[in-house]
Design an enzyme around this catalytic site. Structure first.
Site, short mmCIF file in Angstrom:
data_model
loop_
_atom_site.label_atom_id
_atom_site.label_comp_id
_atom_site.label_asym_id
_atom_site.label_seq_id
_atom_site.Cartn_x
_atom_site.Cartn_y
_atom_site.Cartn_z
N ALA A 155 0.83 -1.20 0.00
CA ALA A 155 0.00 0.00 0.00
C ALA A 155 0.87 1.26 0.00
CB ALA A 155 -0.94 -0.01 1.20
N TYR A 156 1.91 1.24 0.81
CA TYR A 156 2.83 2.38 0.87
C TYR A 156 3.53 2.59 -0.47
CZ TYR A 156 6.85 5.19 2.38
OH TYR A 156 7.82 6.15 2.50
#
Length: 253
Positions: A155-156
């Site tokens: 996600a990052y």
């Protein structure tokens, strides 16, 4: 040495960490700084250090996830200093964890504080920079998306990759107006990194062993001064690139 004495820089998230290191380095090179963040006390501390170096500093509180805050910050910066020559999009909420553990709320916050805030601020400063004959935009990317095993960083890495794409688009679309856009991907001694090391000591030790230079970057000396160089005339033909400030670890293709 790069002379930025005629420049005004707006640095988000500059109350601490990487943003503060970049702000201090830019001030040491002669720039006046718009210091942005959510905590007034932290901004005041950064401003005091900038002013001790003989430069002007304007603290502006706000949340990069709030479009109205961003518009206000740019307007107040231009009213106070007359314009903006350098924009550093540093502030970012990190959606950390494996995909099944990252909530919609955390991912949305990462997107809003990262690529969406970057997108908004770049558009806000565009006419200001164009009217001044150009400017430099520095966006914060990450090597997280380039890891051989992105487990726990998907996600990052996703929100940071979006920032890289926006950077290349700005470079392509605004280059004829003298506006350069560059992404940097730093490893630095930030509060966020220190917390990660405390939570993941074994992984952190293995991670540090993969850095060819054998250490994490210093906030002002390594990351901030590199940004100063990127904003100077000697780097005036560089745009659209991602510069890894990570001691040689990442391989951006």
């Amino acid at each position: 040495m790069v002379d930025l004495s005629s420049k005004v820089a707006l640095v988000t998230g500059s109350g601490q960490g990487v943003g503060q290191g970049i702000a201090l380095a830019l001030a040491s090179a002669g720039a006046d700084i718009v210091v942005c963040g959510r905590t007034a006390e932290k901004l005041a501390a950064t401003c005091a250090q900038i002013e001790a170096r003989g430069r002007k500093a304007l603290p502006l509180t706000g949340n990069v996830k709030d479009a109205d805050d961003l518009s206000r910050i740019v307007a107040e910066a231009c009213e106070h200093f007359g314009g903006i020559d350098i924009l550093v999009n540093n502030a970012q909420e990190v959606p950390a964890g494996r995909l099944l553990d990252v909530t919609d709320e955390a991912f949305t916050a990462g997107f809003e504080s990262g690529p969406l805030a970057t997108f908004r601020l770049m558009k806000l400063v565009h006419p200001v920079m164009a009217a001044r004959g150009g400017g430099t935009i520095i966006n914060l990317a990450s090597s997280a998306a380039e890891r051989w095993d992105p487990s726990g960083y998907g996600a990052y890495g996703a929100v940071k990759q979006a920032i890289r794409t926006l950077t290349r688009a700005a470079a392509a679309e605004w280059g004829r107006e003298g506006i350069r856009a560059i992404a940097i991907a730093p490893h630095a001694e930030s509060p966020g990194l220190k917390k990660w090391v405390e939570r993941n000591p074994v992984e952190a030790e293995a991670f540090f062993r993969t850095i060819p230079l054998g250490r994490i970057g210093r906030l002002e000396e390594d990351i901030g001064r590199a940004v100063v160089s990127l904003c100077g005339p000697d780097m005036g033909y560089l745009t659209g690139a991602t510069v890894p400030l990570d001691g040689g670890q990442a391989n951006f293709g």
